[in-house]
Design an enzyme around this catalytic site. Structure first.
Site, PDB file in Angstrom:
ATOM      1  CD  GLU A   1      -1.432  -6.372   4.853  1.00 37.34           C
ATOM      2  OE1 GLU A   1      -1.064  -6.614   3.695  1.00 37.34           O
ATOM      3  OE2 GLU A   1      -1.661  -5.217   5.275  1.00 37.34           O
TER       4      GLU A   1
ATOM      5  CG  HIS B   1      -3.717  -3.570   2.926  1.00 38.37           C
ATOM      6  ND1 HIS B   1      -2.878  -3.121   3.912  1.00 38.37           N
ATOM      7  CD2 HIS B   1      -4.284  -2.462   2.384  1.00 38.37           C
ATOM      8  CE1 HIS B   1      -2.947  -1.799   3.984  1.00 38.37           C
ATOM      9  NE2 HIS B   1      -3.788  -1.382   3.065  1.00 38.37           N
TER      10      HIS B   1
ATOM     11  CB  CYS C   1      -1.003  -0.034   1.144  1.00 34.58           C
ATOM     12  SG  CYS C   1      -2.462   0.934   0.731  1.00 34.58           S
TER      13      CYS C   1
HETATM   14  N1  GLN Z   1      -1.818   6.744   2.742  1.00 35.20           N
HETATM   15  C1  GLN Z   1      -1.954   5.991   1.536  1.00 35.20           C
HETATM   16  C2  GLN Z   1      -3.309   6.189   0.888  1.00 35.20           C
HETATM   17  O1  GLN Z   1      -4.231   6.635   1.518  1.00 35.20           O
HETATM   18  C3  GLN Z   1      -1.677   4.525   1.776  1.00 35.20           C
HETATM   19  C4  GLN Z   1      -2.672   3.851   2.659  1.00 35.20           C
HETATM   20  C5  GLN Z   1      -2.179   2.552   3.235  1.00 35.20           C
HETATM   21  O2  GLN Z   1      -0.994   2.268   3.263  1.00 35.20           O
HETATM   22  N2  GLN Z   1      -3.100   1.742   3.731  1.00 35.20           N
HETATM   23  O3  GLN Z   1      -3.484   5.899  -0.270  1.00 35.20           O
END
Ligand code: GLN
Length: 538
Positions: free
Chosen positions: A513, A511, A385
């Site tokens: 995970e 994600h 992410c």
């Molecule tokens: N801050 C980033 C976004 O909002 C990544 C979010 C995250 O890592 N879950 O896109």
């Protein structure tokens, strides 16, 4: 109400952090292994509608379900143990309950009545207790009540549990109370008094627990068990010892040894399916405890003083490592402490590097240095992410020479917004539940590292972000060697980037995970660890 469904409520006493979630997940696993269909839900006493707006330092990571619910991290344990997905209905907070009731009140649904905690709030709580059971898909619904008995906040939940017994009937209803038996070193004694007091509090609320699960550092001698049974008004064989375990994954077997599942089945008149099928589980534990190789992985993030903030990532490494008999020594490193001067010394013995998800600017430049180091030194890299977004920004700055490239999250006025706010995010003014959340499809490019890992071209993974790869830079990036190897088939959003010619460099906008479980380790984690092993051997 589905009359065939059995309901188990798990309350906690004496202190928080006794591991109600693990006990719930372990009991669920044991019942599932006997052929019962089980789901687990968590009721949290706080007023946030969901934990999506909470800093991870409050309650650990925010777990995301397929349907895009932002939930308590215990739901992660439920999925990792039971291997079945949860949903928004599996996690309810006091905030959500009140919101539902107040919304109904505004619609005039209470027909002029005074709206009160009892019966209106408790009715709403009970309706949510029964919701999953009413779908007819489950033999057993386990409900974990967050917090501790005696907290002002959890009183309506406890009252609703008391009432539920009358709705459900004694044979369909069971309360397990998880408690702590402290050991006083000076007196060399295990103490039952805190448990007696917390059971008294339950009794005052009209609830007699059926089973006590007692967390302890030492085995409970029979006289301690007898005392607990006598003072807490439970059968002697319903005092279950829960010794501290080396791994959370040992707990189902420990609970089986203590016959927790048998006690539950007897009390709920669940006809016994004799053979528990835990072969896969034992196979996993065997590999987990007898690794044939090991790697050092650095997990770079900004919430490292609370490992619960990265719970699902840590567990995904446990599952993936065990599947290939590799011990993963995960080192949590604060990105705020990393700079171009100290990075070599800090990272010298790492075989692989992960840049964690996150929000905001703090520690961001340390993450850029981290990616640069992994890319230039051919260290296996997994960016998750925000970690993927950092990889894109680092590539733009240091390879494409767009020196001020950034995400508009970090610098709203950057001349090169290689990561930018998604179109549908631009007019959002409410923070809660408004990110791009939940499961989306992703098409993988044949021959890519991601494709090799998953072994198929269409995957579904869960998301939680507002910003995205800016497709205006896609051609330049790809020509420069950072290739988009996964894309959303409908929107064209870039989901995965890989560096051409690097042994293993994968950044994912989703994600991975969240979907890792004991029985289905996540393929990217497995291949990443394999790449780290390969690097070490070279
Ligand atoms: N801050 C980033 C976004 O909002 C990544 C979010 C995250 O890592 N879950 O896109």
């Amino acid at each position: 109400m589905a009359s065939n469904t059995k309901y188990i409520f798990i309350t906690g006493g004496v202190t928080s952090s006794l591991g109600k979630g693990i006990i719930a997940a372990s009991l669920g696993k044991l019942l599932q292994a006997r052929g019962f269909k089980v789901t687990i839900q968590k009721f949290d006493p706080y007023l946030n509608i969901d934990p999506g707006t909470l800093n991870p330092y409050e309650h650990g990571e925010c777990y995301v379900t397929d349907d895009g619910a932002e939930t308590d991290l215990d739901l992660g344990h439920y999925e990792r143990f039971l291997n079945i997905p949860t949903s928004q209905d599996n996690n309810i907070t006091t905030g959500r309950i009140y919101n539902n009731v107040i919304t109904k009140e505004r619609k005039g649904e209470f027909l002029g009545k005074t709206v009160q905690v009892i019966p209106h709030i408790t009715d709403e709580i009970k309706a949510n207790f029964y919701k999953l059971g009413e779908e007819g898909k489950f033999d057993v619904v386990i409900t974990e009540i967050g917090g501790c008995v005696g907290d002002i906040e959890s009183l309506p939940f406890i009252e609703a549990v008391r009432q539920a017994k009358w709705d459900l009937g004694a044979n369909n209803f069971l309360v397990i109370h998880l408690t702590l038996i402290p050991y006083l070193k000076a007196a060399k004694e295990l103490k039952t008094k805190p448990t007696q007091h917390s059971v008294k509090q339950l009794l005052e609320a009209g609830i007699q627990p059926d089973i006590l699960v007692c967390r302890t550092e030492h085995h409970l001698p029979s006289e301690v068990k007898k005392k607990l049974a006598l003072f807490c008004n439970v059968q002697l064989n319903s005092v279950i010892e829960a010794m501290d375990a080396d791994s959370i994954y040992d707990v189902p077997l420990l609970m089986k040894k203590e016959k927790l599942d048998e006690r539950v089945m007897t009390k709920l008149k669940l006809s016994s399916k004799e053979n528990t099928d835990l072969e896969n589980w034992k196979d996993f534990l065997g590999k987990l405890k007898n690794p044939t190789q090991e790697v050092n992985i650095g997990l770079i993030g900004k919430y490292i003083s609370l490992p619960d903030a990265y719970k699902s990532i840590i567990e995904a490494f446990t599952h993936a490592g065990a599947s290939i008999e590799c011990e993963v020594n995960l080192r949590l490193i604060s990105s705020e402490e990393i700079n171009s001067e100290n990075i070599i010394q800090k990272f010298t013995d790492l075989d692989g590097i992960v840049v964690a998800p996150g929000f905001g600017e703090r520690g961001f430049e340390g993450k850029i240095e981290t990616v640069k180091y992994a890319r230039e030194n051919n260290i296996p890299f997994l960016g998750i992410c925000l970690g993927m977004q950092v990889a894109v920004i680092e590539y733009a700055r240091n390879v494409l020479k767009l020196k001020t490239a950034n995400s508009t999250e970090m610098d709203a006025d950057t001349p090169d917004p290689v990561i930018a706010l998604m179109e549908e995010q631009k007019n959002i003014d409410q923070m809660g539940g408004t990110m791009r959340l939940g499961s989306y499809a992703c098409d993988l490019k044949k021959g890519s590292k991601a494709f090799q890992a998953y072994g198929k071209s269409k995957i579904h993974e869960r998301h939680r972000h507002r910003y995205e790869f800016n497709n205006e830079y896609l051609t330049r990036m790809e020509e420069g060697g950072l290739v988009a190897t996964g894309k959303n088939p409908e929107t064209g959003l870039v989901e995965i980037v890989e560096v051409k010619g690097h042994p293993w460099f994968v950044g994912v906008q989703f994600h991975p995970e969240y979907k890792s479980t004991v029985l289905t380790p996540q393929p990217l984690f497995v291949k990443f660890i394999q790449a780290a092993i390969d690097k070490k051997i070279k």
